[in-house]
Design a protein around this motif. Structure first.
Motif, PDB file in Angstrom:
ATOM      1  N   ASP A  68      -4.358   6.765 -14.381  1.00 17.62           N
ATOM      2  CA  ASP A  68      -5.252   7.761 -13.780  1.00 17.62           C
ATOM      3  C   ASP A  68      -5.318   7.499 -12.277  1.00 17.62           C
ATOM      4  N   PHE A  69      -4.776   8.442 -11.510  1.00 17.78           N
ATOM      5  CA  PHE A  69      -4.829   8.348 -10.051  1.00 17.78           C
ATOM      6  C   PHE A  69      -5.725   9.462  -9.529  1.00 17.78           C
ATOM      7  N   HIS A  70      -6.930   9.088  -9.138  1.00 14.03           N
ATOM      8  CA  HIS A  70      -7.868  10.054  -8.548  1.00 14.03           C
ATOM      9  C   HIS A  70      -8.053  11.269  -9.453  1.00 14.03           C
ATOM     10  N   GLY A  71      -8.148  10.998 -10.760  1.00 16.86           N
ATOM     11  CA  GLY A  71      -8.362  12.072 -11.720  1.00 16.86           C
ATOM     12  C   GLY A  71      -7.094  12.727 -12.232  1.00 16.86           C
ATOM     13  N   MET A  94       7.155   5.132  -6.386  1.00 15.92           N
ATOM     14  CA  MET A  94       6.267   5.082  -5.230  1.00 15.92           C
ATOM     15  C   MET A  94       4.790   4.958  -5.605  1.00 15.92           C
ATOM     16  N   LEU A  95       4.489   4.925  -6.897  1.00 17.40           N
ATOM     17  CA  LEU A  95       3.102   4.743  -7.315  1.00 17.40           C
ATOM     18  C   LEU A  95       2.805   3.300  -7.705  1.00 17.40           C
ATOM     19  N   ARG A  96       3.872   2.468  -7.850  1.00 16.03           N
ATOM     20  CA  ARG A  96       3.650   1.087  -8.292  1.00 16.03           C
ATOM     21  C   ARG A  96       4.432   0.067  -7.453  1.00 16.03           C
ATOM     22  N   PHE A  97       5.045   0.487  -6.356  1.00 15.74           N
ATOM     23  CA  PHE A  97       5.864  -0.427  -5.549  1.00 15.74           C
ATOM     24  C   PHE A  97       5.074  -1.633  -5.056  1.00 15.74           C
ATOM     25  N   GLN A 114       3.555  -5.195  -1.597  1.00 17.50           N
ATOM     26  CA  GLN A 114       2.307  -4.775  -0.944  1.00 17.50           C
ATOM     27  C   GLN A 114       2.459  -4.685   0.571  1.00 17.50           C
ATOM     28  N   ALA A 115       3.491  -5.365   1.117  1.00 20.38           N
ATOM     29  CA  ALA A 115       3.707  -5.316   2.564  1.00 20.38           C
ATOM     30  C   ALA A 115       4.165  -3.941   3.019  1.00 20.38           C
ATOM     31  N   TRP A 116       4.684  -3.137   2.099  1.00 15.15           N
ATOM     32  CA  TRP A 116       5.252  -1.840   2.489  1.00 15.15           C
ATOM     33  C   TRP A 116       4.209  -0.730   2.573  1.00 15.15           C
ATOM     34  N   VAL A 117       2.972  -1.066   2.205  1.00 10.68           N
ATOM     35  CA  VAL A 117       1.906  -0.061   2.300  1.00 10.68           C
ATOM     36  C   VAL A 117       1.799   0.458   3.728  1.00 10.68           C
ATOM     37  N   SER A 118       2.128  -0.378   4.711  1.00 11.44           N
ATOM     38  CA  SER A 118       2.040   0.029   6.114  1.00 11.44           C
ATOM     39  C   SER A 118       2.991   1.173   6.435  1.00 11.44           C
ATOM     40  N   ASP A 119       4.069   1.311   5.687  1.00  8.31           N
ATOM     41  CA  ASP A 119       5.004   2.410   5.918  1.00  8.31           C
ATOM     42  C   ASP A 119       4.829   3.548   4.916  1.00  8.31           C
ATOM     43  N   TYR A 120       4.505   3.198   3.667  1.00 14.80           N
ATOM     44  CA  TYR A 120       4.459   4.212   2.611  1.00 14.80           C
ATOM     45  C   TYR A 120       3.067   4.780   2.365  1.00 14.80           C
ATOM     46  N   GLY A 121       2.046   3.950   2.518  1.00 16.01           N
ATOM     47  CA  GLY A 121       0.698   4.394   2.224  1.00 16.01           C
ATOM     48  C   GLY A 121       0.139   3.692   0.997  1.00 16.01           C
ATOM     49  N   VAL A 179      -1.820   3.976  -2.571  1.00 17.13           N
ATOM     50  CA  VAL A 179      -2.131   4.940  -3.630  1.00 17.13           C
ATOM     51  C   VAL A 179      -3.624   4.960  -3.942  1.00 17.13           C
ATOM     52  N   LYS A 180      -4.353   3.954  -3.520  1.00 14.94           N
ATOM     53  CA  LYS A 180      -5.801   3.963  -3.765  1.00 14.94           C
ATOM     54  C   LYS A 180      -6.505   5.020  -2.911  1.00 14.94           C
ATOM     55  N   GLU A 181      -5.839   5.509  -1.883  1.00 23.25           N
ATOM     56  CA  GLU A 181      -6.386   6.594  -1.070  1.00 23.25           C
ATOM     57  C   GLU A 181      -5.795   7.913  -1.559  1.00 23.25           C
ATOM     58  N   LYS A 182      -6.641   8.861  -1.872  1.00 18.19           N
ATOM     59  CA  LYS A 182      -6.230  10.110  -2.517  1.00 18.19           C
ATOM     60  C   LYS A 182      -5.149  10.838  -1.718  1.00 18.19           C
ATOM     61  N   GLU A 183      -5.312  10.907  -0.406  1.00 22.86           N
ATOM     62  CA  GLU A 183      -4.357  11.633   0.420  1.00 22.86           C
ATOM     63  C   GLU A 183      -2.983  10.978   0.369  1.00 22.86           C
ATOM     64  N   HIS A 184      -2.944   9.664   0.386  1.00 23.79           N
ATOM     65  CA  HIS A 184      -1.670   8.956   0.314  1.00 23.79           C
ATOM     66  C   HIS A 184      -1.055   9.075  -1.073  1.00 23.79           C
ATOM     67  N   PHE A 185      -1.886   8.994  -2.111  1.00 23.63           N
ATOM     68  CA  PHE A 185      -1.376   9.179  -3.468  1.00 23.63           C
ATOM     69  C   PHE A 185      -0.682  10.529  -3.605  1.00 23.63           C
ATOM     70  N   GLU A 186      -1.342  11.571  -3.146  1.00 26.36           N
ATOM     71  CA  GLU A 186      -0.759  12.906  -3.281  1.00 26.36           C
ATOM     72  C   GLU A 186       0.565  13.017  -2.537  1.00 26.36           C
TER      73      GLU A 186
END
Length: 757
Positions: A68-71, A630-633, A640-647, A649-656
Motif C-alpha cells: 500500500d503506497f499512499h492508498g 523503482m518502488l523498492r530500490f 538508500q543512497a540513490w534517493v537523492s536522485d530518484y526520490g 517513495v514515502k513522499e506521495k509526489e515522488h511515489f507517483e
C-alpha cells in the motif's frame, strides 16, 4: 580524482561501454503448450540456420503480496525472486541461462567476434605514474591480464618491478585491488581486495620496503578511502558492523550503521579505536581525510549520492587517539558538495557547488568556520564545469574543467586564485591525474574516441617547461585516420539543446547504418569521450555508428544539468534519449529498426524505461545491471543512497513519479505490431551488491508474463546472469571480453547484420 561520492554512484558510465556494447531485433514467435508449461517458439533470423525453442520460464506469481503506497494497492507477485539463496530463485536463473547462453554462444560468429575482441584488447594499458616518498608507482596491464598489476621504480628511468600482482591471488582473476592509499612518507601501503566483483573489501597493509604484508586483515568495509595520520603509524577508515548472514556480494541486506575507526599498523582489527558513530542516522556514510599538514581530521558525511556535511577535529598524536574525537561542525545541512583541495594552517580550500552550479573554489578558516566568513578563491565559470581540482608544487591548483563535454586543464595560484596557465588539449578527456602539494611533477592521462591513451609529464620546477609525452599507447593494426568524430546538437522534447558525439568510419556519403546509442543520465556523472575497444569492433564488424548523447541527469553542464534530470524531472532523461534516436534517423544516420540502445546501472534503468515508453524507436536494447524496481530500490544494499536522485517513495509526489516510469511496473503486452518490445538482452551478475540482480530477475519475469500469450511480440526478450562477477569494478579481462562477445553476437543475430571481416 575519485571521491567517495563518485565511488558510491551507481555506475560505470563510460567504463560500461568500454567493457561491452550491443544491438538487437528478431522474428516470429508462436506460443504453444507442452507438458502443461507454456513455451515460445522463436524462428531464427535468415542469417542463421535451423530454429530454436525458447521455453521462457513461467515464474510463479504470488498474488497475495500487495503493498500500500499512499492508498494505492500495488501487487508484487515476484517478491520471492528477491531471495538469491532460495532454490526456486536459483532454478529460475538456471532456466533463463539455459536459454540465453546457447543462443548467444553456440555459433561460429561468437567465436569470430571473440577472436577479434581478444586481438584488439591485447595491447598494453598504463595508469599515470604517481609519486610516494622517493618512489614512483604505476599500474600496467600487458594486454590480456585479468587484473592490472602495480609496479614500483626508484626513478622514472629505472626498470619497473612488480609491487603487487592481484592475478597471483586467484586462478580466474576474480580478486581485484581496490581502494589503495599510501602513508605520508610512502613507506606503508594499505589496499583493499574485492572478490567476485563485490563492493565488500578486505583491507591489508604492506611494508613498501620489504614488500611484506602485516598480519592483520580489516573486514566489513565498502568504498574504503583510508586516510593516514602524518606520523605514518595508522589510518582512519569506516566500516559496517557485523550482521547475521553472509556478506560476499550476493546478499541483498541494506548497508547501515557505518562507523569510523582508527587502525594502528600491526594490531588486530579488534583493537581499532572507535572515532565517530551516529546511531540515530543509520544511513549516514563517512569519509575521513587527514589534512596535508596532518593537524586536522576532516569528516565528510553523506546519506545520498549528492550533498554532504563537513565536520573536523584537531588531531592529537596518534598514540593519544584512544576514543571518540570531539567534532566541530562546519556544514550542517545536506545542500551542497565539498571536495578538499589543501590548507595553509587553518585556511582550507574546497571545491564546492554551494551557490555555484558550475562549482567554484572557496576558502574556509577553521578558526572561524561560520558561513558568513567563507570567501571565494576561484570564481565559478559562467559556462564550464569545474570537475576536479588538486594542489601541486606547494602553491598551485590544477583545475580540470568540462567545456561542452570536453576536458580543459588549467593552473591557478593558491595564494590568490589568479590564472597562471592552460595546458593544450585536443578534443577528449583527462581520465587520470597524479600530483601532490609536496611534489613539483604532475602527470595527466588523455584519451579520446580515437586515442587509446597519452600520458603527459610536466615539472613546475623547470623554467619554461612544456608538457612532454611520457608514454603513448599504440595499438597494432589500428589506424585512427580511418574514423571521424563529430559533435552534434539536437533539441529534446521540451526544446533543451542536447550535445551528442557520433563516431563512425570516414565515408563519402552518409548511409543508414546500424547505430549503437549509449546513455546514462544520472548522478551528476558525465559521459565524456572515451576509448572503447568494443565500440570500435562494433564499427568495424558491422560498418556501424556509435552515438553518445549527453542527456540530462549527468554533470556535463553542472548542477543545472543534473537537477534537470533527477527526482520529479527524471522523465527529461528518457525524453532526451528518445529524441536522440529520432534525431539520428531524421539526420539520415540510421533507421529506427537499426538502432540498439545500451546502458548500465542507472543506464540500465534508462533502457528499461525507454523500451516501455517508446519501443517503436529502437530495433534492439541491452540493459546491464539495471535498476528496474523503482518502488523498492532503497531496501537493498546501498540503494538508500540513490534517493537523492530518484526520490523517496514515502513522499506521495515522488511515489507517483517513480511508479509512472518504473520499468518493472510499466511492462505491457503490445496492442499493435509497432508496439512490440525491441529484441532485448537483460544482463546481471550474481555478486552485484550495488544493483542487486533481483531488479533484472523481476523485470524479465514481468516481461515474459506480459507477452506470454501475445502473437504480436516477435522479438526475443532474454536474461543472462553471469557468475562470480559484480557491478563492473574489478571485473577480470576474460569476463569483460566474454560479456562483450555475448552482446555483439546478440546484436548480430537479432538485427540480422553481416560481418565485414
Amino acid at each position: 580524482m575519485k571521491t567517495l561520492r563518485q565511488l558510491l554512484k551507481l555506475a560505470n558510465a563510460p567504463s560500461v561501454i568500454t567493457q561491452g556494447n550491443c544491438h538487437l531485433s528478431q522474428k516470429a514467435i508462436v506460443s504453444f503448450k507442452a507438458s502443461g508449461t507454456k513455451y515460445r517458439r522463436l524462428a531464427m533470423p535468415e542469417a542463421q540456420e535451423g530454429s530454436a525453442v525458447f521455453p521462457y520460464p513461467e515464474a510463479r506469481r504470488d498474488e497475495s503480496v500487495v503493498d500500500d503506497f499512499h492508498g494505492v494497492k500495488i501487487a508484487d507477485p515476484y517478491r520471492w525472486l528477491e531471495d538469491p539463496d532460495s532454490e526456486e530463485t536459483k532454478s529460475y536463473v538456471d532456466k533463463q541461462n539455459k536459454i540465453s547462453q546457447p543462443f548467444l554462444e553456440d555459433c561460429v560468429e561468437w567465436k569470430k567476434l571473440n577472436e577479434k575482441l581478444t586481438k584488439r584488447w591485447n595491447y598494453p594499458k598504463y595508469s599515470c605514474p604517481f609519486k610516494h616518498g622517493e618512489r614512483y608507482f604505476f599500474f600496467m596491464n600487458t594486454g590480456l591480464q585479468n587484473q592490472d598489476v602495480l609496479y614500483v621504480q626508484n626513478s622514472l628511468e629505472d626498470e619497473p618491478k612488480v609491487f603487487l600482482d592481484p592475478n597471483s591471488l586467484s586462478k580466474d582473476g576474480t580478486i581485484a585491488l581496490v581502494g589503495s592509499r599510501f602513508s605520508h612518507d610512502g613507506n606503508l601501503f594499505t589496499y583493499g581486495l574485492s572478490q567476485s566483483g563485490s563492493d565488500w573489501t578486505k583491507l591489508k597493509v604492506r611494508d613498501v620496503n620489504t614488500g611484506e604484508d602485516f598480519p592483520e586483515t580489516l573486514e566489513h568495509t565498502k568504498f574504503v578511502t583510508a586516510s593516514w595520520t602524518k606520523d605514518n603509524k595508522g589510518f582512519f577508515y569506516a566500516r559496517y558492523p557485523v550482521v547475521e548472514g553472509k556478506a560476499d556480494g550476493s546478499e541483498t541486506a541494506a548497508n547501515e550503521n557505518q562507523k569510523l575507526y582508527y587502525h594502528r599498523v600491526g594490531e588486530p582489527q579488534e583493537k581499532d579505536v572507535l572515532i565517530a558513530e551516529f546511531p540515530e542516522e543509520p544511513t549516514w556514510r563517512m569519509t575521513p581525510e587527514v589534512s596535508d599538514c596532518g593537524k586536522y581530521l576532516m569528516l565528510f558525511i553523506m546519506k545520498g549520492c549528492k550533498d554532504m556535511l563537513l565536520y573536523f577535529t584537531h588531531l592529537q598524536k596518534s598514540e593519544d587517539i584512544t576514543g571518540k574525537l570531539d567534532l566541530v561542525k562546519v556544514v550542517t545541512e545536506f545542500d551542497s558538495d565539498y571536495d578538499y583541495i589543501t590548507n595553509e594552517e587553518s585556511m582550507f580550500s574546497f571545491r564546492t557547488n554551494k551557490a555555484a552550479p558550475n562549482y567554484r573554489v572557496i576558502n574556509i578558516d577553521f578558526n572561524n568556520p561560520t558561513i558568513e566568513n567563507w570567501t571565494t578563491l576561484i570564481e565559478e565559470h559562467p559556462k564550464n564545469v569545474l570537475d576536479w581540482s588538486t594542489c601541486v608544487n606547494k602553491d598551485k591548483i590544477v583545475l580540470g574543467y568540462i567545456d561542452d563535454v570536453k576536458s580543459m586543464l588549467q593552473v591557478h595560484k593558491l595564494q590568490d586564485g589568479s590564472f597562471v596557465s592552460k595546458f593544450p588539449l585536443e578534443i577528449g578527456t583527462i581520465v587520470g591525474f597524479s600530483g601532490k602539494k609536496k611534489y613539483s611533477e604532475i602527470f595527466y592521462h588523455f584519451v579520446s574516441f580515437l586515442t587509446p591513451g597519452i600520458i603527459y609529464h610536466y615539472d613546475f620546477a623547470r623554467e619554461d617547461a612544456e608538457p612532454t609525452i611520457f608514454r603513448q599507447v599504440k595499438i597494432e593494426d589500428f589506424d585512427n585516420s580511418l574514423y571521424k568524430v563529430e559533435q552534434v546538437f539536437y533539441k529534446s522534447k521540451d526544446g533543451e539543446r542536447i550535445p551528442m558525439f557520433v563516431v563512425q568510419k570516414k565515408a563519402d556519403t552518409q548511409e543508414e547504418k546500424p547505430c549503437l546509442l549509449y546513455g546514462y543520465g544520472g548522478f551528476n556523472i558525465s559521459v565524456q569521450p572515451s576509448f572503447s575497444i568494443t565500440g570500435l569492433v562494433f564499427i568495424d564488424s558491422f560498418d556501424g555508428i556509435l552515438a553518445y548523447p549527453n542527456i540530462r541527469g549527468g554533470g556535463e553542464y553542472g548542477e543545472r544539468w543534473h537537477n534537470a534530470g533527477r527526482l520529479l524531472k527524471k522523465q527529461n532523461v528518457f525524453d532526451d534519449f528518445q529524441y536522440a534516436a529520432m534525431h539520428l534517423v531524421q539526420s539520415g544516420y540510421t533507421r529506427h529498426e537499426k538502432i540498439v540502445i545500451h546502458g548500465g546501472s542507472n543506464g540500465g534503468l534508462l533502457v528499461g524505461a525507454c523500451i516501455n515508453q517508446r519501443p517503436d524507436l529502437f530495433g534492439a536494447a541491452v540493459a546491464q545491471v539495471g535498476v528496474m524496481d523503482m518502488l523498492r530500490f532503497h531496501k537493498f544494499t546501498i540503494g538508500q543512497a540513490w534517493v537523492s536522485d530518484y526520490g523517496d517513495v514515502k513522499e506521495k509526489e515522488h511515489f507517483e513519479n517513480l511508479y509512472k516510469y518504473s520499468p518493472l511496473h510499466n511492462v505491457r503486452a503490445p496492442k499493435t505490431e509497432k508496439e512490440q518490445y525491441p529484441a532485448s538482452l537483460v544482463l546481471t551478475a550474481d555478486h552485484d551488491d550495488r544493483v542487486s540482480p533481483l531488479h533484472s530477475l523481476k523485470f524479465v519475469a514481468a516481461l515474459h508474463h506480459a507477452i506470454r500469450d501475445s502473437e504480436l511480440q516477435k522479438n526475443p526478450l532474454l536474461l543472462r546472469v553471469y557468475s562470480k562477477t559484480g557491478h563492473g569494478a574489478g571485473k577480470p579481462t576474460a569476463k569483460k571480453i566474454e560479456e562483450a562477445t555475448d552482446i555483439l553476437t546478440f546484436m548480430f543475430k537479432t538485427l540480422k547484420l553481416k560481418l565485414t571481416f
